[in-house]
Write a protein that holds these residues in place. Structure first.
Motif, PDB file in Angstrom:
ATOM      1  N   VAL A 122       0.850  -1.184   0.000  1.00 43.35           N
ATOM      2  CA  VAL A 122       0.000   0.000   0.000  1.00 43.35           C
ATOM      3  C   VAL A 122       0.888   1.238   0.000  1.00 43.35           C
ATOM      4  CG1 VAL A 122      -1.800   1.282   1.209  1.00 43.35           C
ATOM      5  CG2 VAL A 122      -1.768  -1.229   1.319  1.00 43.35           C
ATOM      6  N   GLU A 123       0.713   2.088  -1.010  1.00 45.84           N
ATOM      7  CA  GLU A 123       1.383   3.393  -1.002  1.00 45.84           C
ATOM      8  C   GLU A 123       0.513   4.315  -0.160  1.00 45.84           C
ATOM      9  OE1 GLU A 123       3.735   6.359  -4.091  1.00 45.84           O
ATOM     10  OE2 GLU A 123       2.282   4.904  -4.855  1.00 45.84           O
ATOM     11  N   VAL A 124       0.926   4.543   1.075  1.00 46.50           N
ATOM     12  CA  VAL A 124       0.060   5.114   2.102  1.00 46.50           C
ATOM     13  C   VAL A 124      -0.493   6.482   1.711  1.00 46.50           C
ATOM     14  CG1 VAL A 124      -0.057   5.842   4.513  1.00 46.50           C
ATOM     15  CG2 VAL A 124       1.272   3.825   3.889  1.00 46.50           C
ATOM     16  N   ASN A 125       0.343   7.372   1.183  1.00 45.63           N
ATOM     17  CA  ASN A 125      -0.105   8.728   0.885  1.00 45.63           C
ATOM     18  C   ASN A 125      -1.111   8.790  -0.255  1.00 45.63           C
ATOM     19  OD1 ASN A 125       1.580   9.737   2.895  1.00 45.63           O
ATOM     20  ND2 ASN A 125       3.308  10.005   1.491  1.00 45.63           N
ATOM     21  N   LYS A 126      -0.991   7.884  -1.221  1.00 51.05           N
ATOM     22  CA  LYS A 126      -1.870   7.902  -2.396  1.00 51.05           C
ATOM     23  C   LYS A 126      -3.007   6.902  -2.296  1.00 51.05           C
ATOM     24  CE  LYS A 126       1.862   9.321  -5.521  1.00 51.05           C
ATOM     25  NZ  LYS A 126       2.630   8.974  -6.747  1.00 51.05           N
ATOM     26  N   GLY A 127      -2.900   5.949  -1.386  1.00 51.32           N
ATOM     27  CA  GLY A 127      -3.945   4.944  -1.254  1.00 51.32           C
ATOM     28  C   GLY A 127      -3.920   3.884  -2.328  1.00 51.32           C
ATOM     29  N   GLN A 128      -2.830   3.797  -3.092  1.00 47.31           N
ATOM     30  CA  GLN A 128      -2.729   2.790  -4.139  1.00 47.31           C
ATOM     31  C   GLN A 128      -2.315   1.446  -3.541  1.00 47.31           C
ATOM     32  OE1 GLN A 128      -0.078   4.170  -7.156  1.00 47.31           O
ATOM     33  NE2 GLN A 128      -1.303   5.963  -7.673  1.00 47.31           N
ATOM     34  N   VAL A 129      -2.886   0.367  -4.083  1.00 45.94           N
ATOM     35  CA  VAL A 129      -2.625  -0.973  -3.580  1.00 45.94           C
ATOM     36  C   VAL A 129      -2.115  -1.853  -4.712  1.00 45.94           C
ATOM     37  CG1 VAL A 129      -3.632  -3.038  -2.553  1.00 45.94           C
ATOM     38  CG2 VAL A 129      -4.380  -0.789  -1.786  1.00 45.94           C
ATOM     39  N   PHE A 130      -1.048  -2.573  -4.439  1.00 43.77           N
ATOM     40  CA  PHE A 130      -0.509  -3.557  -5.368  1.00 43.77           C
ATOM     41  C   PHE A 130      -0.546  -4.908  -4.663  1.00 43.77           C
ATOM     42  CE2 PHE A 130       1.242   0.540  -6.201  1.00 43.77           C
ATOM     43  CZ  PHE A 130       1.273   0.660  -7.582  1.00 43.77           C
ATOM     44  N   LYS A 131      -0.965  -5.928  -5.366  1.00 40.20           N
ATOM     45  CA  LYS A 131      -1.139  -7.240  -4.749  1.00 40.20           C
ATOM     46  C   LYS A 131      -0.423  -8.300  -5.574  1.00 40.20           C
ATOM     47  CE  LYS A 131      -4.856 -10.202  -2.970  1.00 40.20           C
ATOM     48  NZ  LYS A 131      -6.325 -10.375  -2.918  1.00 40.20           N
ATOM     49  N   PHE A 132       0.384  -9.140  -4.914  1.00 41.67           N
ATOM     50  CA  PHE A 132       1.182 -10.157  -5.593  1.00 41.67           C
ATOM     51  C   PHE A 132       0.919 -11.526  -4.965  1.00 41.67           C
ATOM     52  CE2 PHE A 132       3.578  -6.179  -4.980  1.00 41.67           C
ATOM     53  CZ  PHE A 132       3.550  -5.709  -6.282  1.00 41.67           C
ATOM     54  N   GLU A 133       1.201 -12.564  -5.707  1.00 39.42           N
ATOM     55  CA  GLU A 133       1.069 -13.925  -5.186  1.00 39.42           C
ATOM     56  C   GLU A 133       2.395 -14.663  -5.348  1.00 39.42           C
ATOM     57  OE1 GLU A 133      -1.861 -17.836  -5.440  1.00 39.42           O
ATOM     58  OE2 GLU A 133      -1.860 -16.359  -7.046  1.00 39.42           O
ATOM     59  N   PRO A 134       3.345 -14.394  -4.454  1.00 40.60           N
ATOM     60  CA  PRO A 134       4.675 -14.988  -4.600  1.00 40.60           C
ATOM     61  C   PRO A 134       4.821 -16.364  -3.958  1.00 40.60           C
ATOM     62  CG  PRO A 134       4.699 -13.407  -2.815  1.00 40.60           C
ATOM     63  CD  PRO A 134       3.293 -13.418  -3.356  1.00 40.60           C
ATOM     64  N   HIS A 135       3.884 -16.744  -3.090  1.00 41.59           N
ATOM     65  CA  HIS A 135       3.992 -18.013  -2.373  1.00 41.59           C
ATOM     66  C   HIS A 135       2.934 -18.998  -2.836  1.00 41.59           C
ATOM     67  CE1 HIS A 135       7.060 -17.183   0.733  1.00 41.59           C
ATOM     68  NE2 HIS A 135       6.622 -15.936   0.689  1.00 41.59           N
ATOM     69  N   MET A 136       3.186 -20.276  -2.528  1.00 38.73           N
ATOM     70  CA  MET A 136       2.270 -21.347  -2.896  1.00 38.73           C
ATOM     71  C   MET A 136       1.311 -21.715  -1.761  1.00 38.73           C
ATOM     72  SD  MET A 136       3.138 -21.709  -5.899  1.00 38.73           S
ATOM     73  CE  MET A 136       4.532 -21.094  -6.847  1.00 38.73           C
ATOM     74  N   ASP A 137       1.408 -21.027  -0.638  1.00 37.56           N
ATOM     75  CA  ASP A 137       0.534 -21.308   0.503  1.00 37.56           C
ATOM     76  C   ASP A 137       0.440 -20.046   1.358  1.00 37.56           C
ATOM     77  OD1 ASP A 137      -1.081 -22.676   2.305  1.00 37.56           O
ATOM     78  OD2 ASP A 137       0.182 -24.456   2.325  1.00 37.56           O
ATOM     79  N   LYS A 138      -0.209 -20.148   2.479  1.00 32.22           N
ATOM     80  CA  LYS A 138      -0.474 -19.004   3.349  1.00 32.22           C
ATOM     81  C   LYS A 138       0.803 -18.224   3.670  1.00 32.22           C
ATOM     82  CE  LYS A 138      -4.128 -21.567   5.786  1.00 32.22           C
ATOM     83  NZ  LYS A 138      -3.840 -22.907   5.238  1.00 32.22           N
ATOM     84  N   ILE A 139       0.727 -16.894   3.581  1.00 33.06           N
ATOM     85  CA  ILE A 139       1.826 -16.024   4.029  1.00 33.06           C
ATOM     86  C   ILE A 139       1.600 -15.717   5.506  1.00 33.06           C
ATOM     87  CG2 ILE A 139       2.932 -13.774   3.795  1.00 33.06           C
ATOM     88  CD1 ILE A 139       2.335 -13.859   0.835  1.00 33.06           C
ATOM     89  N   VAL A 140       2.608 -15.983   6.322  1.00 34.26           N
ATOM     90  CA  VAL A 140       2.472 -15.842   7.768  1.00 34.26           C
ATOM     91  C   VAL A 140       3.098 -14.542   8.267  1.00 34.26           C
ATOM     92  CG1 VAL A 140       2.787 -16.990   9.980  1.00 34.26           C
ATOM     93  CG2 VAL A 140       2.548 -18.355   7.922  1.00 34.26           C
ATOM     94  N   SER A 141       4.190 -14.113   7.659  1.00 30.70           N
ATOM     95  CA  SER A 141       4.815 -12.861   8.095  1.00 30.70           C
ATOM     96  C   SER A 141       5.481 -12.164   6.916  1.00 30.70           C
ATOM     97  CB  SER A 141       5.858 -13.115   9.195  1.00 30.70           C
ATOM     98  OG  SER A 141       6.991 -13.787   8.680  1.00 30.70           O
ATOM     99  N   VAL A 142       5.571 -10.844   7.011  1.00 28.35           N
ATOM    100  CA  VAL A 142       6.275 -10.051   6.007  1.00 28.35           C
ATOM    101  C   VAL A 142       7.050  -8.955   6.728  1.00 28.35           C
ATOM    102  CG1 VAL A 142       4.232  -8.593   5.633  1.00 28.35           C
ATOM    103  CG2 VAL A 142       6.031  -8.661   3.907  1.00 28.35           C
ATOM    104  N   ARG A 143       8.308  -8.750   6.321  1.00 29.56           N
ATOM    105  CA  ARG A 143       9.180  -7.782   6.983  1.00 29.56           C
ATOM    106  C   ARG A 143       9.900  -6.920   5.957  1.00 29.56           C
ATOM    107  NH1 ARG A 143       7.861  -7.492  12.352  1.00 29.56           N
ATOM    108  NH2 ARG A 143       7.780  -9.564  13.287  1.00 29.56           N
ATOM    109  N   TRP A 144      10.014  -5.644   6.261  1.00 34.59           N
ATOM    110  CA  TRP A 144      10.854  -4.739   5.477  1.00 34.59           C
ATOM    111  C   TRP A 144      12.276  -4.765   6.026  1.00 34.59           C
ATOM    112  CZ3 TRP A 144       9.906  -2.214   1.048  1.00 34.59           C
ATOM    113  CH2 TRP A 144       8.579  -1.967   0.677  1.00 34.59           C
TER     114      TRP A 144
END
Length: 661
Positions: free
Chosen positions: A618-640
């Protein structure tokens, strides 16, 4: 016949159980990571302990239930000790009669006279199967039957999800499989996975709360990873998020052409490539410049780490040159990012593979799955929490020295090194106990390694620990339900917690009192919380190889608007204005549970991970959302990454993946 990817395995497991092929059933469950039936978190954990023959751990697991009047602790303990006795008798070529008699005495008070006499009679036989009652007994059958006997008592206190038998028979599955064209990819032989380019299927964006939200939902960015595993044959269900699910080959080529902010391009080069081609001088961009260049349309998978079980938790160290993973296989993996960071900062990836170096593994750090991890700001300590209700503190050895002096991963387990070269450092760890349920969150105070916060299921309190003494110094009881996530401001003065009571609580770390809370009762339960002025957004001090490249130009400004993001059980992502104390915005692009949220170091981007297998940006200031499917099963955590445009995600598909531009 349409089958989800786990269904064929379950059909085979059901066949094996119905024919009482227990050894084959258990082996297939362990290798595939798929159980015939999931009974719920607590019972699944018990099942694993019994099947693995960890009877002492089983006794520890059931010990707190002794006082429950509706639970027959004596009978469960009898079943456990009976199986333990039979295995001790069977496995010993020269059994120690004194030890076996001692075990029988422990069983005597738990059994009736007939049961006790039966076990005593087994002592006089050449082998257990000579007894008519145990004519078909073996270790695997015994453990499986032991679990089934225990289940009849656990049903009284734990909610058990009913088993629904598949309507498809094994014969139908085999007939269907004959019509599937299987083309497995090459096997990997190295200790890390090679770089994989993500396949871009479609691109556009969503403006939050727009009038055309439903139409835009069908046009979100979605990626599929090219297959590279023999085991993932049945993957027809991994489709791109577009209106027509089935993509023909001619359409697939057309989808490479993307429309992004009214411009079209075909396989454009990244901003870094253009910059380096325009200038003949070697230019090293700052972290601030790299983050400002971040464009999700250029995001690609760089490399991945695999495990035998799902990977639940991840955390970077403050310098960003290492990260740690916590897995369902009860281990910690410490991985090096030096190769990938050099490629990003110096643009050196051309002509060589980029990889993740697994430097150190600590096996059996818990007796249960690792649910959460955190790395202290100084880099000296790693904390992990588990469904075994304990916290482990690991004093970090010099990982750089380990990396430089060892050609393979250094593995440590149960107090000793299993692999490693040269003079290996002493491993020091500490166990913190006091929780009465699964620990879902641990967090070091950014300004003080000696302070650790933790929360989870059970007594619904935020615990504060002194890491030097291992003592819980305070229990904060404002929450009325389980605590699932904890976040802190960069200066360590503010701590935020969320959980099942649907309250965002803000704590003053000096007084250890709840300053105020924001009511989110109209939302579902909360899984994750992130603050846009956390330690990653401050970076007030930098020390380390990566940071030294551009430490003079680090952006340390606090964002003007202080926001808190929350990921919810129904997939909603909410943003809250901390100053105003109210809802700022919400996003509905996930279709299943949103398990993880985190702001980028420049506070511009919010990354989200969901059980719908997708990663959101999510680009917070503009409200734009991009969505990807990089995994073959549930995503449990994401870190910057703490300072660079690098994303780390972990999944139930047993991988952790690194993405960058």
């Amino acid at each position: 016949m349409s089958l989800i990817k786990e269904e064929p395995v379950k059909i085979i497991l059901d066949f094996l159980k119905s024919h009482e092929y227990y050894k084959a059933l258990i082996s297939l469950e362990q290798e595939s990571g798929t159980k015939l039936h999931s009974y719920g978190k607590e019972i699944d954990f018990l099942y694993d302990l019994i099947i693995e023959g960890r009877f002492e751990d089983v006794e520890k697991f059931i010990s707190p239930l002794r006082s429950r009047s509706e639970f027959n602790h004596t009978r469960v303990l009898f079943e456990i000790r009976k199986e333990k006795f039979l295995e001790a008798l069977e496995n010993s070529e020269t059994p120690n009669l004194q030890d076996l008699v001692a075990e029988l005495k422990e069983i005597e008070s738990l059994s009736n006279k007939e049961e006790f006499n039966t076990l005593c009679y087994c002592l006089s036989l050449n082998k257990i199967t000579d007894h008519p009652e145990y004519g078909d007994w073996d270790i695997w059958r015994g453990r499986f039957k032991c679990f089934e006997q225990c289940m009849s008592f656990f049903k009284q206190i734990f909610p058990i999800t009913p088993y629904i038998k598949s309507s498809t028979t094994l014969e139908e599955l085999l007939n269907n499989t004959e019509n599937i064209n299987q083309s497995p990819g090459p096997k990997e032989s190295s200790r890390y996975s090679p770089s994989q380019q993500l396949k871009l299927s479609e691109s556009s964006f969503i403006i939050n709360e727009s009038e055309n939200e439903k139409d835009n939902m069908k046009k979100m960015v979605s990626w599929n990873v090219k297959k590279n595993e023999d085991s993932d044959i049945v993957e027809e269900c991994k489709k791109v998020f577009i209106e027509e699910i089935d993509v023909h080959e001619s359409e697939e080529n057309e989808m490479i052409r993307m429309s992004y902010e009214n411009r079209e391009y075909v396989e454009e080069k990244s901003p870094q490539d253009v910059k380096f081609e325009e200038s003949s001088e070697k230019y090293v961009p700052t972290n601030f410049e790299l983050m400002n260049q971040f464009d999700p349309s250029y995001l690609r998978e760089i490399s991945q780490v695999k495990d035998q079980q799902p990977i639940r938790a991840a955390c970077f160290n403050n310098d960003g040159d290492y990260f740690v993973l916590g897995t369902n296989s009860k281990s910690l993996k410490v991985c090096s990012l030096h190769n990938i960071v050099d490629g990003l900062v110096y643009n050196e990836q051309q002509g060589r593979d980029q990889y993740i170096d697994i430097v150190f593994e600590m096996h059996n750090i818990h007796i249960g799955s690792v649910y959460c991890v955190d790395w202290s700001y100084s880099g000296n300590l790693i904390a992990s929490g588990s469904n075994d209700k304990s916290i482990k503190l690991l004093k970090c050895p010099d990982f750089l020295t380990l990396q430089e002096s060892n050609s393979e991963t250094v593995i440590y387990s149960n107090g000793k090194y299993l692999t490693g070269e040269g003079d290996l450092p002493a491993i020091i760890d500490k166990t913190l106990t006091g929780h009465d349920g699964t620990i879902r969150a641990v967090l070091f105070n950014p300004n003080d390694d000696s302070i650790l916060y933790s929360g989870g299921l059970g007594n619904a309190c935020l615990k504060i620990w002194n890491t030097e003494t291992g003592i819980c110094i305070q229990n904060l009881h404002e929450h009325k339900g389980a605590i699932y996530s904890i976040a802190a401001s960069g200066d360590g003065q503010i701590v935020s917690t969320v959980g099942t009571d649907r309250k965002i609580r803000i704590w003053d770390s000096k007084s250890n009192k709840c300053s105020f809370s924001m009511n989110a009762e109209s939302f579902s339960d909360m899984n994750s919380v992130s603050i846009n002025f956390s330690i990653n957004n401050f970076q007030s001090q930098k020390h380390g190889k990566v940071a030294a490249l551009y430490s003079s130009k680090i952006n340390t400004e606090t964002p003007n608007q202080k926001l808190i993001s929350v990921g919810h059980n129904d997939g909603i992502v909410s943003l809250w204005d901390l100053t105003a104390g109210k809802l700022y915005s919400k996003y509905t692009f996930h279709t299943l549970e949103c398990r993880s949220v985190e702001f980028s170091s420049n506070s511009t981007w919010l990354a989200t991970g969901s059980f719908d297998n997708t990663l959101g940006l999510v680009e917070v200031n503009k409200g734009q959302v991009f969505k990807f499917e990089p995994h073959m099963d549930k995503i449990v955590s994401v870190r910057w990454h703490p300072s660079l445009p690098i994303l780390l995600s972990t999944s139930a598909d047993k991988t952790a993946r690194i993405f960058s531009i």
